[in-house]
Design an enzyme around this catalytic site. Structure first.
Site, short mmCIF file in Angstrom:
data_model
loop_
_atom_site.label_atom_id
_atom_site.label_comp_id
_atom_site.label_asym_id
_atom_site.label_seq_id
_atom_site.Cartn_x
_atom_site.Cartn_y
_atom_site.Cartn_z
N SER A 296 -24.14 20.15 58.45
CA SER A 296 -24.08 20.89 57.19
C SER A 296 -22.74 21.57 56.92
O SER A 296 -22.53 22.09 55.83
CB SER A 296 -25.18 21.96 57.16
N GLU B 98 -20.04 31.77 54.99
CA GLU B 98 -19.93 31.20 56.33
C GLU B 98 -18.63 30.41 56.46
O GLU B 98 -18.21 29.75 55.51
CB GLU B 98 -21.11 30.25 56.60
N HIS C 263 -26.55 30.95 61.50
CA HIS C 263 -27.05 29.68 60.97
C HIS C 263 -27.62 28.81 62.09
O HIS C 263 -27.26 27.63 62.24
CB HIS C 263 -25.93 28.93 60.24
N ASP D 30 -30.09 34.40 58.47
CA ASP D 30 -29.51 33.37 59.35
C ASP D 30 -28.42 32.60 58.62
O ASP D 30 -27.67 31.85 59.24
CB ASP D 30 -30.61 32.41 59.82
N ASP E 279 -43.63 27.50 44.38
CA ASP E 279 -42.72 26.37 44.28
C ASP E 279 -43.07 25.61 43.01
O ASP E 279 -44.14 25.00 42.94
CB ASP E 279 -42.84 25.45 45.50
N ARG F 168 -30.21 28.91 52.35
CA ARG F 168 -28.77 28.89 52.09
C ARG F 168 -28.36 30.30 51.67
O ARG F 168 -29.08 30.98 50.92
CB ARG F 168 -28.41 27.87 51.01
#
Length: 366
Positions: free
Chosen positions: A47, A230, A247, A225, A146, A202
């Site tokens: 990623s 980042e 992460h 996390d 969702d 994210r």
């Protein structure tokens, strides 16, 4: 014809590709450049590599594989328009993320306390749906939102009203139901005082500036996390978090191997080559003895210790480069974690049902 593969050095199982007719080179995923792709036909990433026109426009790459769930680091439209095949690994590390989320909750609340609360799950894809199933097995009430999943018919407001909120959405911007800064100042103002907010999706799904303010005002127990900047998250924000990890929620031995397998199989199918499925996951199980749930969870994954150690090392680093290196070093150190579903726990009959519902293997009982 021997194809040349350039791969992120953190992808496991690459020696199997090398033994099956590929020439494999590796490099740190954050530092892969267009020059590295000269003479390369296959690019395998995780990623941290941005895969787009700037990286690939002068290359001969015909296949890009991302050995992870997410795709926001890949310009899928550009790849398709340039006839570059793409494959990723949906669901490969979903169980590891669920283990992380449950660990984070149990590090703050007992199971009895959690059963008196409601957990809101935002996103019911590979990870969110498995988290809901795990919560159901543990008799922990949940609400699920969702818009793309019919059975997840709670509203965003319903989820934000819960005692614990866990985020499992992709990062999207210019589409319906965009998730960029979905958790903004308005959303954060709806949280209960003392609510736990967990983000393993994210970083940019949360407005971090608004979160920093809300943590103080509402005493939010924030577990992050992932971060917007980042590998160098904001020092001030980190200082306010209950748990901060680099992460690694989806970092597990089994998750990473599963991601490799899915992409390797897609590569062989793309090339029309026959292959014998590698036995990469066959020897990844471990055996532990159950004493108590807190001791077992610490033995499997000391999330609070990791958070403390990471934060201490990160704030001690004096330059941006040193902080980035610290972030990635702690990621690598977390790669040996085993998923609960690969851990056999020897236990008494009274504990077997609980351990099984948590996701551990409990085939033998004293």
């Amino acid at each position: 014809m021997v194809l040349t593969v350039l791969a992120d050095e953190n992808i496991p199982g690459l020696d199997w590709l090398d033994a099956n007719g590929f020439s494999v080179r590796t490099k740190n995923g954050r530092t892969i450049t267009a020059d590295d792709l000269i003479g390369v036909e296959v690019l395998l990433v995780r990623s941290v590599t941005q895969v787009d026109e700037a990286l690939l426009k002068t290359s001969q790459v015909v296949f890009v594989g991302s050995c992870t769930i997410g795709t926001d680091h890949v310009d899928l439209e550009w790849l398709a328009s340039n006839n570059i095949h793409f494959a990723n690994a949906p669901g490969c590390n979903a169980n590891a993320v669920v283990d992380y989320v449950v660990t984070a909750m149990l590090s703050e609340f007992s199971l009895t306390e959690l059963r008196a609360k409601t957990v809101g799950v935002l996103g019911a894809g590979q990870v969110g749906s498995r988290l809901v199933k795990r919560l159901d097995q543990l008799a922990i009430p949940s609400r699920v939102c969702d818009p793309f999943v019919a059975v997840a018919n709670d509203s965003l407001d319903d989820v934000l009203a819960c005692d614990v909120i866990s985020l499992h959405v992709p990062l999207t911007r210019s589409v319906e139901y965009a998730t960029y800064h979905l958790i903004d100042a308005v959303a954060l103002s709806q949280l209960k005082e003392g609510a736990m907010l967990i983000n393993t999706s994210r970083g940019q799904v949360i407005d971090e500036e608004a979160l920093s303010y809300a943590v103080n005002r509402l005493s939010i127990k924030a577990v992050l996390d992932v971060f917007a900047s980042e590998p160098v998250p904001d020092n001030e924000l980190l200082s306010k978090l209950l748990i901060k990890t680099p992460h690694i929620a989806g970092y597990s031995v089994q998750g990473k191997l599963r991601g490799s397998l899915q992409v390797f199989e897609a590569l062989f199918q793309f090339l029309g080559r026959a292959y014998d499925k590698p036995a990469l996951l066959d020897d990844t199980h471990s055996v532990l003895t159950f004493k108590s749930l807190p001791l077992l969870l610490d033995e499997v994954f000391e999330i609070q210790k990791l958070s403390r150690d990471f934060y201490a090392a990160f704030v001690a680093a004096s330059t941006t480069d040193e902080k980035a290196a610290c972030f990635d070093q702690f990621r690598k150190r977390s790669a040996s974690r085993n998923e609960w579903g690969s851990i056999q726990v020897t236990c008494q009959d009274a504990s077997a049902n609980l351990l099984s519902n948590l996701g551990f293997l409990c085939p033998t009982r004293n």
